[in-house]
Design a protein around this motif. Sequence first.
Motif, short mmCIF file in Angstrom:
data_model
loop_
_atom_site.label_atom_id
_atom_site.label_comp_id
_atom_site.label_asym_id
_atom_site.label_seq_id
_atom_site.Cartn_x
_atom_site.Cartn_y
_atom_site.Cartn_z
N THR A 43 7.22 5.89 0.37
CA THR A 43 6.26 4.78 0.40
C THR A 43 6.95 3.43 0.61
OG1 THR A 43 6.38 4.62 -2.00
CG2 THR A 43 4.56 5.90 -1.08
N ASN A 44 8.27 3.44 0.75
CA ASN A 44 8.94 2.16 0.98
C ASN A 44 9.40 1.98 2.41
OD1 ASN A 44 8.69 1.05 -1.59
ND2 ASN A 44 10.30 2.40 -2.35
N TYR A 48 5.53 3.35 7.11
CA TYR A 48 4.47 3.58 6.13
C TYR A 48 3.83 2.26 5.72
CZ TYR A 48 2.08 5.04 1.91
OH TYR A 48 1.12 5.27 0.96
N TYR A 52 0.02 1.41 6.31
CA TYR A 52 -0.80 1.19 5.12
C TYR A 52 -1.55 -0.13 5.22
CZ TYR A 52 -2.06 1.51 0.20
OH TYR A 52 -2.75 1.61 -0.96
N MET A 56 -5.55 -0.45 5.58
CA MET A 56 -6.24 -1.16 4.52
C MET A 56 -7.09 -2.30 5.08
SD MET A 56 -4.55 -3.27 1.38
CE MET A 56 -3.86 -4.51 2.48
N VAL A 60 -11.17 -2.56 4.88
CA VAL A 60 -11.81 -3.68 4.18
C VAL A 60 -12.66 -4.49 5.16
CG1 VAL A 60 -11.36 -5.86 3.00
CG2 VAL A 60 -10.09 -3.82 2.36
N LEU A 64 -16.63 -5.02 4.66
CA LEU A 64 -17.23 -6.35 4.48
C LEU A 64 -18.24 -6.63 5.58
CD1 LEU A 64 -14.26 -8.58 3.33
CD2 LEU A 64 -16.06 -7.59 1.97
N ILE B 64 -5.10 3.85 -6.64
CA ILE B 64 -4.27 3.93 -5.44
C ILE B 64 -2.83 3.50 -5.72
CG2 ILE B 64 -6.23 3.61 -3.86
CD1 ILE B 64 -5.31 0.73 -3.48
N LYS B 66 -0.14 4.91 -6.63
CA LYS B 66 1.01 5.71 -6.17
C LYS B 66 1.21 5.60 -4.67
CE LYS B 66 1.20 8.79 -10.04
NZ LYS B 66 0.32 9.74 -10.71
N SER B 67 0.17 5.15 -3.95
CA SER B 67 0.31 5.10 -2.50
C SER B 67 0.68 3.70 -2.02
CB SER B 67 -1.01 5.53 -1.84
OG SER B 67 -1.96 4.50 -1.97
N ILE B 68 0.68 2.72 -2.92
CA ILE B 68 0.91 1.35 -2.48
C ILE B 68 2.38 1.12 -2.17
CG2 ILE B 68 0.80 -1.08 -3.17
CD1 ILE B 68 -1.58 -0.38 -4.91
N PRO B 69 2.70 0.67 -0.96
CA PRO B 69 4.10 0.35 -0.65
C PRO B 69 4.57 -0.80 -1.54
CG PRO B 69 2.74 0.36 1.33
CD PRO B 69 1.81 0.43 0.16
N ASN B 70 5.74 -0.64 -2.12
CA ASN B 70 6.20 -1.60 -3.12
C ASN B 70 6.30 -3.02 -2.57
OD1 ASN B 70 6.95 -1.99 -5.74
ND2 ASN B 70 9.13 -1.94 -5.26
N ARG B 71 6.73 -3.11 -1.29
CA ARG B 71 7.01 -4.44 -0.77
C ARG B 71 5.76 -5.27 -0.48
NH1 ARG B 71 11.21 -3.48 3.87
NH2 ARG B 71 10.22 -1.43 3.87
N ILE B 72 4.62 -4.63 -0.29
CA ILE B 72 3.42 -5.43 -0.01
C ILE B 72 2.38 -5.26 -1.13
CG2 ILE B 72 3.70 -5.47 2.49
CD1 ILE B 72 1.47 -3.28 2.58
N ILE B 75 0.07 -8.25 -1.88
CA ILE B 75 -0.94 -8.46 -0.85
C ILE B 75 -2.07 -7.45 -1.02
CG2 ILE B 75 -1.34 -8.49 1.65
CD1 ILE B 75 1.64 -9.21 1.94
N VAL B 76 -1.69 -6.19 -1.28
CA VAL B 76 -2.72 -5.17 -1.48
C VAL B 76 -3.62 -5.54 -2.65
CG1 VAL B 76 -3.11 -2.74 -2.04
CG2 VAL B 76 -1.27 -3.36 -0.49
N VAL B 79 -5.95 -8.33 -1.66
CA VAL B 79 -7.02 -7.88 -0.76
C VAL B 79 -8.10 -7.16 -1.55
CG1 VAL B 79 -7.56 -6.25 1.09
CG2 VAL B 79 -5.60 -7.75 1.30
N ALA B 83 -11.80 -8.65 -1.73
CA ALA B 83 -12.88 -7.84 -1.17
C ALA B 83 -13.93 -7.54 -2.23
CB ALA B 83 -12.31 -6.54 -0.60
N THR B 86 -15.97 -10.66 -3.01
CA THR B 86 -16.87 -10.99 -1.89
C THR B 86 -18.05 -10.04 -1.85
OG1 THR B 86 -14.88 -11.64 -0.71
CG2 THR B 86 -16.90 -11.53 0.56
N ILE B 87 -17.79 -8.74 -2.03
CA ILE B 87 -18.88 -7.77 -1.99
C ILE B 87 -19.87 -8.04 -3.11
CG2 ILE B 87 -19.42 -5.33 -2.37
CD1 ILE B 87 -16.78 -4.69 -0.90
#
Lengths: 242, 208
Positions: A43-44, A48, A52, A56, A60, A64, B64, B66-72, B75-76, B79, B83, B86-87
Amino acid sequence: MAKKFICSQCGQTFEAASMPDKCPICGADASKITEVKSKGINTNGNVYTFCYAAVMVIIVAFLLAFISSALKPMQDANVARDTKNQILTSLNITGLSGEAIDNKYAEVITSELDEQGGKVFVATVNGVTKYVLPVKGRGLWGGLWGYISVNEDKQTVYGTYFDHESETAGLGARIKERWFQEQFNGKPIFNEDGDVVLTVVKKGNSKVETEIDGVTGATLTSNGVGAMVTEGLNAYKEFLNK
Amino acid sequence: MGKLFSKENQEVFCNPLNLNNPIAVQVLGICSALAVTSQLEPAIVMGLSVTVITAFSNVIISLIRKSIPNRIRIIVQLVVVAALVTIVSQILKAFAYDVSVQLSVYVGLIITNCILMGRLEAFAMQNGPWESFLDGIGNGLGYALILVIVGFVRELLGFGTLLGFQIVPDFCYEHGYMNNGMMTMPAMSLIIVGCVIWAHRAYNKEEK
């Protein structure tokens, strides 16, 4: 967590909590058994991460866009009804909701005029003609707007309604409250020279009838309302003097 | 059910109310505490909105995580929060217009509230959905608690009212009592928050 092992003698895979002494299928000893490392996605990795982020954002964005367009008709209907309610509030008709607003509006507002200053709504309240003038202005953080209804002689205010985009809650936002708006009721618009002088001043400083008390702690928003009322009515001067 | 309300989970829920309060101890969300506490009603509305949004964004991020890339990951998280807010505001605009008009000012404040990001980063990224949900509710209520205290003091002393009803009787005004205009200014809420933190720390001195 159960780990996965493979036996090199029989070729079978099996699960166990830790390295077993012998293969449970063919009975080969531990030296023939190796652990299978599951190949999870890294995942790094750059690929990926990019994928991702892209997925995403697309999900989104679609979500929206879908929600926004699906709810648009209902939102527009609400906004239109709210505008009607604001106009009715400026005529001191409050406390309605839902369908009642539409019905009352159709009953009270008889016609719309296009005057030099902008649109004018002609209303009949209890058999007496009133004119509703929309005005726009600037507050501390964002736009202000309002409706000022004047009596048939066009010299005094009948009622007002003010609203705002983003004034501070509890301070500037209080211009939306009725006690502030009702201060305008019955106040004259012009001075003896025929100039529009109706405005808002700092609370406690009003000396003449055309100066309305502002909201405590919200001087800039109050000034904005004052400027909006004066300038807004000035734009309709020709109509008001007709 | 026993597991859902185990001792650890109770702590997750109760700690933010007192010992690990988001405002008093973590010192998060101070800016919105200044903006909406001049009266009691907006303070309550803001507190509840943040509670709901923190809880649900915590759950989503936890699902989610475990699926999130560490570097972003930041940002995730942003978002997801943006979101979600806003919804919710769109749905309110369509089905509960009056509520949405009241909340409109807070939407921006909720998205940028540091409590949300703080809890997502510190808790939801490491824990399961149910614990994260409890953590979100707990932190939201802990935040609301301080907002209500500050809003209570400011409205009572600044306007002489509570929730719009007059509390200070008329004869006090006739005998020279005046509302404290300073209380309506944002600066006073910082001072009140300071006093709350002081009282809170003095009270909890031994436990630390």
